[in-house]
Design a protein around this motif. Sequence first.
Motif, PDB file in Angstrom:
ATOM      1  N   LEU A 165       0.663  -1.149   0.005  1.00 42.58           N
ATOM      2  CA  LEU A 165       0.052  -0.004  -0.040  1.00 42.58           C
ATOM      3  C   LEU A 165       0.752   1.315   0.078  1.00 42.58           C
ATOM      4  O   LEU A 165       0.740   2.317  -0.679  1.00 42.58           O
ATOM      5  N   VAL A 166       1.769   1.231   0.769  1.00 43.93           N
ATOM      6  CA  VAL A 166       2.631   2.326   0.904  1.00 43.93           C
ATOM      7  C   VAL A 166       3.476   2.759  -0.480  1.00 43.93           C
ATOM      8  O   VAL A 166       3.540   3.828  -1.127  1.00 43.93           O
ATOM      9  N   ARG A 167       3.939   1.435  -1.267  1.00 47.01           N
ATOM     10  CA  ARG A 167       4.428   1.674  -2.644  1.00 47.01           C
ATOM     11  C   ARG A 167       3.395   2.378  -3.702  1.00 47.01           C
ATOM     12  O   ARG A 167       3.758   3.094  -4.359  1.00 47.01           O
ATOM     13  N   ALA A 168       2.299   1.896  -3.458  1.00 44.38           N
ATOM     14  CA  ALA A 168       0.964   2.205  -4.246  1.00 44.38           C
ATOM     15  C   ALA A 168       0.602   3.486  -4.057  1.00 44.38           C
ATOM     16  O   ALA A 168       0.118   4.343  -5.062  1.00 44.38           O
ATOM     17  N   HIS A 169       0.466   4.045  -2.718  1.00 40.22           N
ATOM     18  CA  HIS A 169      -0.307   5.097  -2.392  1.00 40.22           C
ATOM     19  C   HIS A 169       0.597   6.347  -1.636  1.00 40.22           C
ATOM     20  O   HIS A 169       0.055   7.364  -1.403  1.00 40.22           O
ATOM     21  N   ALA A 181       3.539   6.766   1.901  1.00 44.45           N
ATOM     22  CA  ALA A 181       3.458   6.526   3.246  1.00 44.45           C
ATOM     23  C   ALA A 181       2.544   7.463   3.811  1.00 44.45           C
ATOM     24  O   ALA A 181       2.014   7.144   5.158  1.00 44.45           O
ATOM     25  N   GLU A 182       2.244   8.554   3.440  1.00 45.18           N
ATOM     26  CA  GLU A 182       1.390   9.501   4.275  1.00 45.18           C
ATOM     27  C   GLU A 182       0.031   9.234   4.143  1.00 45.18           C
ATOM     28  O   GLU A 182      -0.803   8.939   4.925  1.00 45.18           O
ATOM     29  N   ALA A 183      -0.410   8.509   2.719  1.00 47.13           N
ATOM     30  CA  ALA A 183      -1.735   8.110   2.625  1.00 47.13           C
ATOM     31  C   ALA A 183      -2.026   7.087   3.680  1.00 47.13           C
ATOM     32  O   ALA A 183      -2.942   6.891   4.322  1.00 47.13           O
ATOM     33  N   VAL A 184      -0.800   6.100   3.485  1.00 46.82           N
ATOM     34  CA  VAL A 184      -1.261   4.831   4.579  1.00 46.82           C
ATOM     35  C   VAL A 184      -1.120   5.081   6.036  1.00 46.82           C
ATOM     36  O   VAL A 184      -1.860   4.652   6.714  1.00 46.82           O
ATOM     37  N   ALA A 185      -0.590   6.136   6.524  1.00 49.43           N
ATOM     38  CA  ALA A 185      -0.344   6.849   7.673  1.00 49.43           C
ATOM     39  C   ALA A 185      -1.758   7.274   7.992  1.00 49.43           C
ATOM     40  O   ALA A 185      -2.409   7.100   9.016  1.00 49.43           O
ATOM     41  N   VAL A 186      -2.141   8.069   7.309  1.00 48.05           N
ATOM     42  CA  VAL A 186      -3.704   8.811   7.477  1.00 48.05           C
ATOM     43  C   VAL A 186      -4.707   7.563   7.719  1.00 48.05           C
ATOM     44  O   VAL A 186      -5.483   7.588   8.715  1.00 48.05           O
ATOM     45  N   LEU A 187      -4.575   6.373   6.469  1.00 48.89           N
ATOM     46  CA  LEU A 187      -5.571   5.535   6.791  1.00 48.89           C
ATOM     47  C   LEU A 187      -5.361   4.814   8.140  1.00 48.89           C
ATOM     48  O   LEU A 187      -6.226   4.272   8.713  1.00 48.89           O
ATOM     49  N   ARG A 188      -4.028   4.369   8.325  1.00 49.20           N
ATOM     50  CA  ARG A 188      -3.826   3.731   9.883  1.00 49.20           C
ATOM     51  C   ARG A 188      -4.371   4.317  10.989  1.00 49.20           C
ATOM     52  O   ARG A 188      -4.962   3.876  11.798  1.00 49.20           O
ATOM     53  N   THR A 189      -4.126   5.766  10.728  1.00 52.96           N
ATOM     54  CA  THR A 189      -4.720   6.459  12.045  1.00 52.96           C
ATOM     55  C   THR A 189      -6.270   6.549  12.170  1.00 52.96           C
ATOM     56  O   THR A 189      -6.823   6.192  13.112  1.00 52.96           O
ATOM     57  N   LEU A 190      -6.723   6.668  10.905  1.00 53.87           N
ATOM     58  CA  LEU A 190      -8.223   6.680  10.768  1.00 53.87           C
ATOM     59  C   LEU A 190      -8.757   5.228  11.210  1.00 53.87           C
ATOM     60  O   LEU A 190      -9.775   5.227  12.189  1.00 53.87           O
ATOM     61  N   LEU A 191      -8.149   4.219  10.829  1.00 54.99           N
ATOM     62  CA  LEU A 191      -8.830   2.702  11.031  1.00 54.99           C
ATOM     63  C   LEU A 191      -8.554   2.752  12.758  1.00 54.99           C
ATOM     64  O   LEU A 191      -9.299   2.212  13.252  1.00 54.99           O
TER      65      LEU A 191
END
Length: 148
Positions: free
Chosen positions: A113-117, A119-129
């Motif tokens: 997911l980090v490679r595709a989107h 690190a920031e997007a995945v960090a936001v998703l992780r925080t939201l989840l």
Amino acid sequence: MDFGILLGLSYQEFVRELRENLVTEGFEDTGRSDGYVLRSLLRGPMNISELAERLEISKQGAAQIIDDMQRRGYVERRDDPDDRRAKLLYPTARGHDLVQTAKKFHRRYEQRLVRAHGAEAVAVLRTLLGVIATDEGMADPRFHAFGM
């Protein structure tokens, strides 16, 4: 599409890929509750009653799950050194391997997911989840096995 449906479909896809990976790695016989049970036992041995309480299921249900997992080679029963009548549950080497294989998949999935989107997007998703999960969903006793 509704947010809840997106969450559900995302989870289903994650589980589908995880199961596919586990089969590829030689774990074609995994059951739905194996991860919950093994992660509970990795925190320390327990008896059937304690496991049933942790998962909020009946002792009979827990015993059936453990019988099946023992038959498949993921858990074992050993004498309780403090109570000769009782047995403690432990993950076997195969049980440890299953959890480690699943954890590796989790890390690779997130890295993908980090490679595709990014690190920031995945960090936001992780925080939201994490925010969503810390609400009432975290009251689910099966997640207590994960140390949450």
